[in-house]
Design a protein around this motif. Structure first.
Motif, PDB file in Angstrom:
ATOM      1  N   GLY A 210       0.762  -1.324  -0.103  1.00 49.78           N
ATOM      2  CA  GLY A 210      -0.155   0.028  -0.074  1.00 49.78           C
ATOM      3  C   GLY A 210       0.851   1.200   0.078  1.00 49.78           C
ATOM      4  O   GLY A 210       0.228   2.462  -0.368  1.00 49.78           O
ATOM      5  N   TYR A 213       1.322   4.127  -2.766  1.00 45.35           N
ATOM      6  CA  TYR A 213       0.085   4.987  -2.997  1.00 45.35           C
ATOM      7  C   TYR A 213       0.465   6.411  -1.969  1.00 45.35           C
ATOM      8  O   TYR A 213       0.793   5.886  -0.824  1.00 45.35           O
ATOM      9  CB  TYR A 213      -1.179   4.675  -2.617  1.00 45.35           C
ATOM     10  CG  TYR A 213      -1.593   3.601  -3.869  1.00 45.35           C
ATOM     11  CD1 TYR A 213      -2.266   4.034  -4.899  1.00 45.35           C
ATOM     12  CD2 TYR A 213      -1.340   2.353  -4.015  1.00 45.35           C
ATOM     13  CE1 TYR A 213      -2.694   3.454  -6.080  1.00 45.35           C
ATOM     14  CE2 TYR A 213      -1.831   1.627  -4.903  1.00 45.35           C
ATOM     15  CZ  TYR A 213      -2.626   2.124  -6.049  1.00 45.35           C
ATOM     16  OH  TYR A 213      -2.951   1.393  -7.182  1.00 45.35           O
ATOM     17  N   THR A 216      -2.992   5.984   1.819  1.00 43.35           N
ATOM     18  CA  THR A 216      -3.116   4.495   2.213  1.00 43.35           C
ATOM     19  C   THR A 216      -3.199   4.415   3.537  1.00 43.35           C
ATOM     20  O   THR A 216      -2.601   5.119   4.628  1.00 43.35           O
ATOM     21  CB  THR A 216      -1.674   3.866   1.625  1.00 43.35           C
ATOM     22  OG1 THR A 216      -1.816   2.246   1.919  1.00 43.35           O
ATOM     23  CG2 THR A 216      -0.513   4.326   2.341  1.00 43.35           C
ATOM     24  N   MET A 243      -5.876  -3.874  -6.712  1.00 38.60           N
ATOM     25  CA  MET A 243      -5.647  -2.972  -5.233  1.00 38.60           C
ATOM     26  C   MET A 243      -6.977  -2.530  -4.894  1.00 38.60           C
ATOM     27  O   MET A 243      -7.726  -2.014  -5.503  1.00 38.60           O
ATOM     28  CB  MET A 243      -4.607  -1.762  -5.594  1.00 38.60           C
ATOM     29  CG  MET A 243      -4.645  -0.921  -4.299  1.00 38.60           C
ATOM     30  SD  MET A 243      -3.947  -1.935  -2.779  1.00 38.60           S
ATOM     31  CE  MET A 243      -2.264  -2.078  -2.947  1.00 38.60           C
ATOM     32  N   PHE A 245      -9.390  -0.398  -2.339  1.00 37.13           N
ATOM     33  CA  PHE A 245      -9.153   0.952  -1.747  1.00 37.13           C
ATOM     34  C   PHE A 245     -10.455   0.687  -0.736  1.00 37.13           C
ATOM     35  O   PHE A 245     -11.636   0.648  -1.201  1.00 37.13           O
ATOM     36  CB  PHE A 245      -9.513   2.065  -2.699  1.00 37.13           C
ATOM     37  CG  PHE A 245      -8.301   2.092  -3.826  1.00 37.13           C
ATOM     38  CD1 PHE A 245      -7.412   3.057  -3.589  1.00 37.13           C
ATOM     39  CD2 PHE A 245      -8.588   1.456  -5.021  1.00 37.13           C
ATOM     40  CE1 PHE A 245      -6.229   2.937  -4.294  1.00 37.13           C
ATOM     41  CE2 PHE A 245      -7.587   1.465  -5.932  1.00 37.13           C
ATOM     42  CZ  PHE A 245      -6.449   2.138  -5.842  1.00 37.13           C
ATOM     43  N   ALA A 352      -5.712   3.220  -0.528  1.00 32.70           N
ATOM     44  CA  ALA A 352      -5.415   2.025  -0.726  1.00 32.70           C
ATOM     45  C   ALA A 352      -5.237   1.089   0.402  1.00 32.70           C
ATOM     46  O   ALA A 352      -4.574   1.725   1.525  1.00 32.70           O
ATOM     47  CB  ALA A 352      -3.771   2.253  -1.340  1.00 32.70           C
ATOM     48  N   TRP A 450      -1.146   7.467  -7.175  1.00 37.42           N
ATOM     49  CA  TRP A 450      -2.465   7.585  -6.749  1.00 37.42           C
ATOM     50  C   TRP A 450      -3.300   8.336  -7.678  1.00 37.42           C
ATOM     51  O   TRP A 450      -4.622   7.779  -7.837  1.00 37.42           O
ATOM     52  CB  TRP A 450      -2.354   8.704  -5.469  1.00 37.42           C
ATOM     53  CG  TRP A 450      -3.643   9.061  -4.734  1.00 37.42           C
ATOM     54  CD1 TRP A 450      -4.174  10.507  -4.964  1.00 37.42           C
ATOM     55  CD2 TRP A 450      -4.545   8.328  -4.270  1.00 37.42           C
ATOM     56  NE1 TRP A 450      -5.289  10.483  -4.493  1.00 37.42           N
ATOM     57  CE2 TRP A 450      -5.804   9.043  -3.815  1.00 37.42           C
ATOM     58  CE3 TRP A 450      -4.702   6.994  -4.084  1.00 37.42           C
ATOM     59  CZ2 TRP A 450      -6.777   8.816  -3.268  1.00 37.42           C
ATOM     60  CZ3 TRP A 450      -5.809   6.442  -3.279  1.00 37.42           C
ATOM     61  CH2 TRP A 450      -6.735   7.227  -2.840  1.00 37.42           C
TER      62      TRP A 450
END
Length: 530
Positions: A210, A213, A216, A243, A245, A352, A450
């Motif tokens: 993570g 990003y 996160t 991934m 979120f 994330a 991102w």
């Protein structure tokens, strides 16, 4: 899809110039998956667990909501399987889902026998509910600190096992391979520098990625090291475009991006926009309890409509005393920012949270590299598909940790002790003359990922991001650093590039992967990308 790593090892080494350490079983990672795998080892085996930070630094430790399992007599394996498959967007492996769901209750009873203290109400274990679950099946501890209780319980059990040793603050640079087989790893810590650790079997349980990003919930250690080193060693990576979120991450200027557990919505919290409008029913009939991919996408859309950087969780209609007792950790965090969760709206937005993709493993946690096993978020086991069902991650770590540990243990027991080493070395490369600002590259990468690989993905932005990251890889990856900051950046760049290639290849939207040019799922893409 073939990815050229460009090099085999991140650091130079020669067996005559570096200390050696021998063990039967090497476990990389000290979260729930890693510790549970170590406990599955035969007591006659020497087990070494290594983790790059302290025990409290793992994603497992930070897990809030709970662990999902069939515990209520009114619940059933079939119901949990169905909820998992529905959330997974058509990419779950049903056989794996059944294994995890069926073995889950046994793993939970085992934890309770070992001293785990789950929250109770009227003497019975309290079961919560989260998005995507049709029934209350989430066991939680200390309100919103379930991960800490699981890590505490497993660690206490390990302390009673004289055959298991833990090295904290130890960075795993690379897996060692010879003749196509994993033979251990090269490690580094500030006390003794680099060490070649030789193991009969190795288990990778290093967690997610993570930190690639900007926004996160993951701790600083989650930089994708395990995925990158496994790929360099010849293991297959799968489903790297997925991934997840988390929909509700605390959004306060200057504050860390704390997870606001999904269990809050399970207890009745409402999502409202800047105008106080409760909007989730506009996107899904399940409202706030829709799966995470649906809720995250809805929040982003509502933020766009209202031209506001966040939405809000509202718990003001719920019993204040119960809410403070149920979520003491979140209440304390919010109080630091002068927010009373029982009266004030909590500003949230997606961040994330969890990687569904990773190292491909079979039902026993075996990778495609002989001698290498894996468990937990570092893997793509087939349980989560294109979108993980809430609170299934700790369950997977427990089940696959036990399976990988038992399998690796059985293999190690068949091998005799050997204290010689293969002729492995990694020659040094000429040093670069121009210094690099690693912090600047890392921050640029996190912001770029991102923007280009967030909840909504535009193909042109992804292609531009891939071009930038490939250029950075061209001059960062060939360098040989002598510190974790450099090794982490190399791993983050490598994993980011793989994720972008996978996301560009999958020309559809499915689960957590939403492309603006292909907004619907396509049946021909109901398959895994490796």
């Amino acid at each position: 899809m073939i990815i050229d790593c460009g090099y085999r090892y991140q650091t130079p080494f020669h067996p005559k110039r570096i200390p050696h350490y021998f063990t039967d079983l090497l476990v990389i990672g000290a979260g729930v998956g890693g510790m549970r795998s170590a406990l599955a080892a035969d007591p006659r085996l020497a087990v070494l667990i290594v983790c790059k930070g302290e025990l409290q630094a793992s994603n497992s430790w930070h897990a809030q909501g709970g662990v999902a399992t069939v515990y209520d007599p009114q619940d059933s394996v079939e119901d949990h399987v169905r909820d998992t498959l529905e959330a997974g967007g058509g990419l779950c492996d049903e056989a794996i889902v059944r294994i995890v769901v069926e073995e889950g209750p046994q793993r939970i009873r085992e934890l309770i026998d070992w001293g785990a203290q789950f929250d109770r109400q009227d003497g019975r274990i309290s079961l919560g509910r989260e998005g995507g679950h049709g029934r209350n099946r989430i066991l939680h501890a200390n309100g919103d600190a379930t991960g800490r209780e699981l890590v505490r319980t497993l660690h206490e059990r390990i302390r009673c096992r004289s055959n298991i040793e833990i090295w904290e603050d130890t960075f795993t640079i690379d897996l060692l391979t010879h003749d196509g087989e994993c033979r251990g790893a090269i490690l580094w810590n500030h006390r003794h520098g680099r060490t070649l650790v030789w193991a009969k079997q190795t288990i990778l349980a290093s967690g997610g990625c993570g930190q690639i990003y900007r926004e996160t919930t993951n701790p600083e250690v989650a930089t994708g090291d395990g995925m990158a080193m496994a790929c360099r060693a010849g293991a297959e990576l799968r489903d790297m475009e997925f991934m997840q979120f988390h929909p509700t991450v605390l959004y306060i200027a200057g504050g860390a991006r704390h997870l606001i557990t999904e269990a809050m919505r399970g207890e009745g919290a409402r999502l409202v926009d800047r105008h106080g409008y409760r909007f989730m029913a506009d996107y899904d009939p399940r409202g706030e309890l829709a799966p995470r991919d649906v809720v995250a996408a809805a929040i982003v859309e509502q933020m766009t409509k209202t031209r506001h950087p966040c939405v809000y969780l509202d718990l003001s209609h719920l019993d204040a005393r119960y809410i403070r007792k149920r979520f003491p950790g979140i209440a304390a965090i919010c109080e630091e920012f002068r927010l009373d969760i029982t009266r004030d709206r909590i500003p949230v937005r997606p961040g994330a949270h969890y990687m569904m993709g990773g190292v491909t493993v079979d039902a026993d946690g075996r990778t495609g590299v002989p001698g290498l096993w894996a468990a937990g978020e570092v893997t793509s086991s087939g349980l989560h598909g294109a979108n993980r069902l809430a609170s299934n991650s700790l369950l997977e770590a427990l089940v696959f940790g036990a399976r990988a540990g038992a399998g690796a243990s059985a293999e190690a027991m068949e091998r005799e002790d050997r204290f010689d080493v293969p002729p492995l070395e990694s020659p040094p490369v000429p040093p670069a003359h121009e210094p690099l600002d690693l912090v600047d590259i890392r921050n640029s990468l996190k912001s770029l990922m991102w923007r280009a690989m967030g909840v909504r993905r535009d193909p042109e932005q992804m292609r531009e991001a891939l071009e930038d990251i490939s250029r950075w890889c061209g001059y960062v990856l060939p360098r040989q650093f002598n510190h974790p900051q450099g090794w982490e950046l190399q791993n983050m760049l490598f994993v980011s590039r793989v994720m972008l290639l996978a996301a560009l290849a999958r020309e559809e939207s499915r689960g957590c992967h939403f492309r603006t040019d292909y907004p619907q799922p396509r049946e021909e893409w109901r398959k895994h990308l490796t």
